[in-house]
Design a protein around this motif. Structure first.
Motif, PDB file in Angstrom:
ATOM      1  N   VAL A 240       0.859  -1.182   0.000  1.00  0.00           N
ATOM      2  CA  VAL A 240       0.000   0.000   0.000  1.00  0.00           C
ATOM      3  C   VAL A 240       0.895   1.231   0.000  1.00  0.00           C
ATOM      4  CG1 VAL A 240      -1.807   1.261   1.241  1.00  0.00           C
ATOM      5  CG2 VAL A 240      -1.781  -1.252   1.260  1.00  0.00           C
ATOM      6  N   VAL A 241       0.796   2.024  -1.042  1.00  0.00           N
ATOM      7  CA  VAL A 241       1.629   3.227  -1.180  1.00  0.00           C
ATOM      8  C   VAL A 241       0.737   4.439  -0.947  1.00  0.00           C
ATOM      9  CG1 VAL A 241       3.182   4.531  -2.660  1.00  0.00           C
ATOM     10  CG2 VAL A 241       3.047   2.041  -2.880  1.00  0.00           C
ATOM     11  N   SER A 242       1.031   5.188   0.113  1.00  0.00           N
ATOM     12  CA  SER A 242       0.167   6.299   0.514  1.00  0.00           C
ATOM     13  C   SER A 242       0.933   7.605   0.583  1.00  0.00           C
ATOM     14  CB  SER A 242      -0.449   5.999   1.888  1.00  0.00           C
ATOM     15  OG  SER A 242      -1.171   7.119   2.378  1.00  0.00           O
ATOM     16  N   GLY A 243       0.220   8.700   0.337  1.00  0.00           N
ATOM     17  CA  GLY A 243       0.745  10.013   0.642  1.00  0.00           C
ATOM     18  C   GLY A 243       0.478  10.321   2.106  1.00  0.00           C
ATOM     19  N   ALA A 244       0.854  11.528   2.537  1.00  0.00           N
ATOM     20  CA  ALA A 244       0.742  11.863   3.953  1.00  0.00           C
ATOM     21  C   ALA A 244      -0.498  12.670   4.294  1.00  0.00           C
ATOM     22  CB  ALA A 244       1.989  12.639   4.390  1.00  0.00           C
ATOM     23  N   GLN A 267       1.609  -4.471   3.419  1.00  0.00           N
ATOM     24  CA  GLN A 267       2.450  -3.534   4.158  1.00  0.00           C
ATOM     25  C   GLN A 267       2.214  -2.156   3.568  1.00  0.00           C
ATOM     26  OE1 GLN A 267       6.421  -5.281   3.763  1.00  0.00           O
ATOM     27  NE2 GLN A 267       6.300  -5.918   5.905  1.00  0.00           N
ATOM     28  N   THR A 268       2.376  -1.141   4.394  1.00  0.00           N
ATOM     29  CA  THR A 268       2.101   0.227   3.947  1.00  0.00           C
ATOM     30  C   THR A 268       3.372   1.067   3.966  1.00  0.00           C
ATOM     31  OG1 THR A 268      -0.182   0.139   4.771  1.00  0.00           O
ATOM     32  CG2 THR A 268       0.764   2.318   4.406  1.00  0.00           C
ATOM     33  N   VAL A 269       3.568   1.816   2.895  1.00  0.00           N
ATOM     34  CA  VAL A 269       4.673   2.768   2.795  1.00  0.00           C
ATOM     35  C   VAL A 269       4.067   4.152   2.598  1.00  0.00           C
ATOM     36  CG1 VAL A 269       6.644   3.526   1.440  1.00  0.00           C
ATOM     37  CG2 VAL A 269       6.253   1.089   1.793  1.00  0.00           C
ATOM     38  N   GLU A 270       4.465   5.100   3.453  1.00  0.00           N
ATOM     39  CA  GLU A 270       3.961   6.469   3.330  1.00  0.00           C
ATOM     40  C   GLU A 270       5.062   7.361   2.771  1.00  0.00           C
ATOM     41  OE1 GLU A 270       2.766   9.770   6.518  1.00  0.00           O
ATOM     42  OE2 GLU A 270       1.214   8.203   6.322  1.00  0.00           O
ATOM     43  N   LEU A 271       4.740   8.085   1.712  1.00  0.00           N
ATOM     44  CA  LEU A 271       5.717   8.944   1.050  1.00  0.00           C
ATOM     45  C   LEU A 271       5.437  10.411   1.369  1.00  0.00           C
ATOM     46  CD1 LEU A 271       5.773   7.256  -2.482  1.00  0.00           C
ATOM     47  CD2 LEU A 271       7.307   6.845  -0.553  1.00  0.00           C
ATOM     48  N   ALA A 272       6.481  11.128   1.742  1.00  0.00           N
ATOM     49  CA  ALA A 272       6.346  12.556   2.019  1.00  0.00           C
ATOM     50  C   ALA A 272       6.189  13.308   0.698  1.00  0.00           C
ATOM     51  CB  ALA A 272       7.576  13.058   2.767  1.00  0.00           C
ATOM     52  N   ASN A 275       4.272  20.445  -1.866  1.00  0.00           N
ATOM     53  CA  ASN A 275       3.477  21.066  -2.919  1.00  0.00           C
ATOM     54  C   ASN A 275       2.814  20.024  -3.816  1.00  0.00           C
ATOM     55  OD1 ASN A 275       4.164  23.734  -2.117  1.00  0.00           O
ATOM     56  ND2 ASN A 275       6.116  23.567  -3.225  1.00  0.00           N
ATOM     57  N   GLY A 276       2.439  18.890  -3.213  1.00  0.00           N
ATOM     58  CA  GLY A 276       1.737  17.868  -3.961  1.00  0.00           C
ATOM     59  C   GLY A 276       2.621  16.863  -4.663  1.00  0.00           C
ATOM     60  N   TYR A 277       3.935  17.120  -4.708  1.00  0.00           N
ATOM     61  CA  TYR A 277       4.847  16.204  -5.411  1.00  0.00           C
ATOM     62  C   TYR A 277       5.634  15.368  -4.414  1.00  0.00           C
ATOM     63  CZ  TYR A 277       3.733  18.651  -9.690  1.00  0.00           C
ATOM     64  OH  TYR A 277       3.050  19.170 -10.772  1.00  0.00           O
ATOM     65  N   LEU A 278       5.756  14.089  -4.711  1.00  0.00           N
ATOM     66  CA  LEU A 278       6.468  13.175  -3.823  1.00  0.00           C
ATOM     67  C   LEU A 278       7.963  13.436  -3.880  1.00  0.00           C
ATOM     68  CD1 LEU A 278       4.544   9.916  -4.827  1.00  0.00           C
ATOM     69  CD2 LEU A 278       4.105  11.395  -2.854  1.00  0.00           C
ATOM     70  N   SER A 284      12.748   6.763  -4.633  1.00  0.00           N
ATOM     71  CA  SER A 284      13.908   5.885  -4.823  1.00  0.00           C
ATOM     72  C   SER A 284      13.887   4.745  -3.806  1.00  0.00           C
ATOM     73  CB  SER A 284      15.194   6.706  -4.688  1.00  0.00           C
ATOM     74  OG  SER A 284      16.329   5.879  -4.797  1.00  0.00           O
ATOM     75  N   GLN A 285      13.574   5.068  -2.549  1.00  0.00           N
ATOM     76  CA  GLN A 285      13.499   4.030  -1.519  1.00  0.00           C
ATOM     77  C   GLN A 285      12.354   3.061  -1.808  1.00  0.00           C
ATOM     78  OE1 GLN A 285      13.273   5.976   2.321  1.00  0.00           O
ATOM     79  NE2 GLN A 285      15.086   7.225   1.909  1.00  0.00           N
ATOM     80  N   LEU A 286      11.246   3.586  -2.338  1.00  0.00           N
ATOM     81  CA  LEU A 286      10.116   2.728  -2.700  1.00  0.00           C
ATOM     82  C   LEU A 286      10.539   1.744  -3.788  1.00  0.00           C
ATOM     83  CD1 LEU A 286       7.091   1.949  -2.664  1.00  0.00           C
ATOM     84  CD2 LEU A 286       6.720   3.773  -4.353  1.00  0.00           C
ATOM     85  N   LYS A 287      11.272   2.230  -4.779  1.00  0.00           N
ATOM     86  CA  LYS A 287      11.717   1.344  -5.864  1.00  0.00           C
ATOM     87  C   LYS A 287      12.603   0.229  -5.321  1.00  0.00           C
ATOM     88  CE  LYS A 287      13.666   1.317 -10.518  1.00  0.00           C
ATOM     89  NZ  LYS A 287      14.156  -0.036 -10.359  1.00  0.00           N
ATOM     90  N   SER A 288      13.510   0.586  -4.411  1.00  0.00           N
ATOM     91  CA  SER A 288      14.390  -0.422  -3.819  1.00  0.00           C
ATOM     92  C   SER A 288      13.579  -1.471  -3.066  1.00  0.00           C
ATOM     93  CB  SER A 288      15.395   0.241  -2.875  1.00  0.00           C
ATOM     94  OG  SER A 288      16.215   1.141  -3.570  1.00  0.00           O
ATOM     95  N   ARG A 289      12.541  -1.012  -2.373  1.00  0.00           N
ATOM     96  CA  ARG A 289      11.719  -1.945  -1.601  1.00  0.00           C
ATOM     97  C   ARG A 289      10.934  -2.869  -2.528  1.00  0.00           C
ATOM     98  NH1 ARG A 289       8.255  -0.578   3.778  1.00  0.00           N
ATOM     99  NH2 ARG A 289       7.337  -2.634   4.059  1.00  0.00           N
ATOM    100  N   VAL A 290      10.373  -2.313  -3.593  1.00  0.00           N
ATOM    101  CA  VAL A 290       9.620  -3.137  -4.539  1.00  0.00           C
ATOM    102  C   VAL A 290      10.538  -4.166  -5.195  1.00  0.00           C
ATOM    103  CG1 VAL A 290       8.391  -3.100  -6.757  1.00  0.00           C
ATOM    104  CG2 VAL A 290       7.828  -1.420  -4.991  1.00  0.00           C
ATOM    105  N   ASP A 291      11.734  -3.748  -5.567  1.00  0.00           N
ATOM    106  CA  ASP A 291      12.690  -4.671  -6.191  1.00  0.00           C
ATOM    107  C   ASP A 291      13.084  -5.804  -5.243  1.00  0.00           C
ATOM    108  OD1 ASP A 291      12.645  -3.165  -8.481  1.00  0.00           O
ATOM    109  OD2 ASP A 291      14.501  -2.071  -8.048  1.00  0.00           O
ATOM    110  N   ALA A 292      13.156  -5.488  -3.934  1.00  0.00           N
ATOM    111  CA  ALA A 292      13.586  -6.493  -2.963  1.00  0.00           C
ATOM    112  C   ALA A 292      12.435  -7.395  -2.520  1.00  0.00           C
ATOM    113  CB  ALA A 292      14.193  -5.801  -1.739  1.00  0.00           C
ATOM    114  N   ASP A 293      11.242  -6.808  -2.281  1.00  0.00           N
ATOM    115  CA  ASP A 293      10.125  -7.575  -1.721  1.00  0.00           C
ATOM    116  C   ASP A 293       9.243  -8.227  -2.774  1.00  0.00           C
ATOM    117  OD1 ASP A 293      11.095  -6.710   0.669  1.00  0.00           O
ATOM    118  OD2 ASP A 293       9.489  -5.269   1.076  1.00  0.00           O
TER     119      ASP A 293
END
Length: 439
Positions: A240-244, A267-272, A275-278, A284-293
């Motif tokens: 689950v990829v969420s904004g804040a 599992q949930t990942v929250e991205l900071a 101005n609306g942009y991640l 980059s950390q999300l990509k690493s996590r997706v590649d690993a998990d």
């Protein structure tokens, strides 16, 4: 998904209340037992011409879901560039013979916060949709507009007066106003169709029997998406990829809870965001996590621009699901390649323009129309249709193809029940295709 400047902030407050709905069903979550349809949709006709606002005969109109001032509405979480004003209907005299006889017609009171600075635009959009549906099926009905501001006391007083003068009341729109009526001990003596959900899930169980809640809710969307994704990927692990933002956390939680209830893990990942942009580091950390998990799928509690950022980095190998918050809209000649293949659900009004129930109503052509306001226009259409059906079939359960989804209603025989199932779609090449037709 929609924003900018002070006007955007003001508007955001208004729709935040709207979008705080408990389930954009608020969009609510409990599913009713299947009901055989007893309401047919008029045969498909060529799309009616676009209108700014249906003309309201003078004799038939009297003058009433992402947080905002008291009385805020919970319409839809993604408040975007709301106009400071929405065109309102201009009463126009019609020959007396054209108007229903007020003595024999069913009187519908439409209770809306049209005098509210914050909620006036959402109320205007909903009113326009309601009157568009009324113009199509007006025989035997009279609509009285009851205008209010933000004050809960003012809404309660207006509601009490509306009960005395009408056979059915549609409204109020603000979550706080719905809660106030449900909790104030006011006798809900006549059918009342609330356009939003009361604050707090516990309140739902205690709603008066004569009150039906049919607002839009993005949290219910998230629950429906979880059921859909689980049917396509049994036993899958979801990331689950969420904004804040508050609305993003709510739908992330709603999806995760439903996913767990279905026996799946997430599992949930929250991205900071700024101005609306991640943030690039977060992506980059999300990509690493997706590649690993290697999750089976992503549920994205994001807006369309944020999802474009994520997909630009991750690619399209991992199936991505979302609610209507990821709907980028469709502009002629515009295609967002990063979103191709994204699976989402939204109202038929937004993703199924050729649906027979959608084609028979005119498009709302107000200046600076947004997706959020357009959804409220659609809600107005279905609000009239449900109110009409309730009066024509007292005590009966019924289903109908609405412009906001497949609607199932049980009213007049025990606690009222309402269910909305929205269509699933896949974004491809700048348009939407039914999900069941796309691999």
């Amino acid at each position: 998904m929609l924003i900018k400047s002070l006007m955007g902030l003001f508007a955001a407050g208004a729709l935040a209340m709207l979008s705080a709905c408990s389930t954009p069903c608020d969009r609510p979550g409990g599913l009713c037992a299947p009901i055989e349809p007893n309401t047919s949709v008029a045969p498909a006709q060529p799309r009616a011409p676009e209108v700014q606002e249906p003309v309201v005969p003078e004799a038939e109109v009297e003058t009433m879901p992402v947080d905002a001032p008291p009385g805020a509405v919970a319409a839809h979480p993604r408040a975007a560039d709301l106009p400071t004003a929405v065109p309102t209907a201009v009463p126009t005299a019609v020959p007396a013979a054209a108007a229903p006889d007020p003595k024999s017609a069913t009187r519908i009171g439409l209770l809306l916060p049209t005098r509210s600075d914050a909620l006036g635009p959402p109320a205007g959009a909903l009113r326009a949709g309601f009157m568009a549906a009324y113009e199509r099926d007006r025989s035997g009905f009279v609509v009285n507009l009851i205008e209010t501001g933000d004050s809960a006391q003012e809404v309660l007083a207006a509601y009490t007066e509306a009960l005395a003068q009408n056979d059915v009341v549609v409204g109020p729109l603000a979550r706080s106003a719905v809660s106030a009526i449900a909790a104030a001990g006011v006798a809900v003596s006549k059918p009342t169709l609330a356009l939003n959900h009361p604050e707090g899930r516990a309140t739902h169980a205690a709603l008066p029997h004569n009150m039906l809640v049919m607002g839009l809710s993005i949290e219910d969307e998230a629950r429906q998406v979880a059921q859909w994704a689980a049917s396509e990927h049994p036993g899958a692990r979801a990331l689950v990829v969420s904004g804040a933002n508050a609305w993003q956390r709510r739908i992330a939680s709603a999806f995760a809870a439903q996913w767990k209830q279905l026996g799946n893990q997430s599992q949930t990942v929250e991205l900071a965001a700024s101005n609306g942009y991640l943030s690039e580091s977060g992506i980059s950390q999300l990509k690493s996590r997706v590649d690993a998990d290697l999750p089976t799928l992503l549920f994205t509690a994001l807006d369309a621009d944020q999802l474009r950022q994520v997909r630009a980095s991750l690619g399209s190998n991992v199936p991505a699901y979302g609610t209507s918050s990821v709907n980028p809209g469709t502009e002629p000649g515009t295609a967002l390649a990063e979103l191709d293949g994204v699976r989402l659900l939204d109202l038929p009004w937004e993703v199924q323009p050729d649906h027979p129930a959608v084609m028979v109503y005119p498009r709302w052509n107000a200046s600076r129309r947004t997706l959020d306001l357009d959804r409220l226009y659609a809600l107005g259409i279905d609000a009239f249709r449900v109110a009409r059906e309730i009066t024509l079939r007292p005590g009966a359960s019924f289903s109908m193809d609405g412009v906001t989804g497949r609607l199932s209603v049980s009213f007049g025989n025990g606690p009222a029940r309402f269910e909305r199932i929205q269509p699933t779609a896949v974004y491809q090449g700048g348009s939407f295709k039914p999900a069941d037709g796309v691999n």
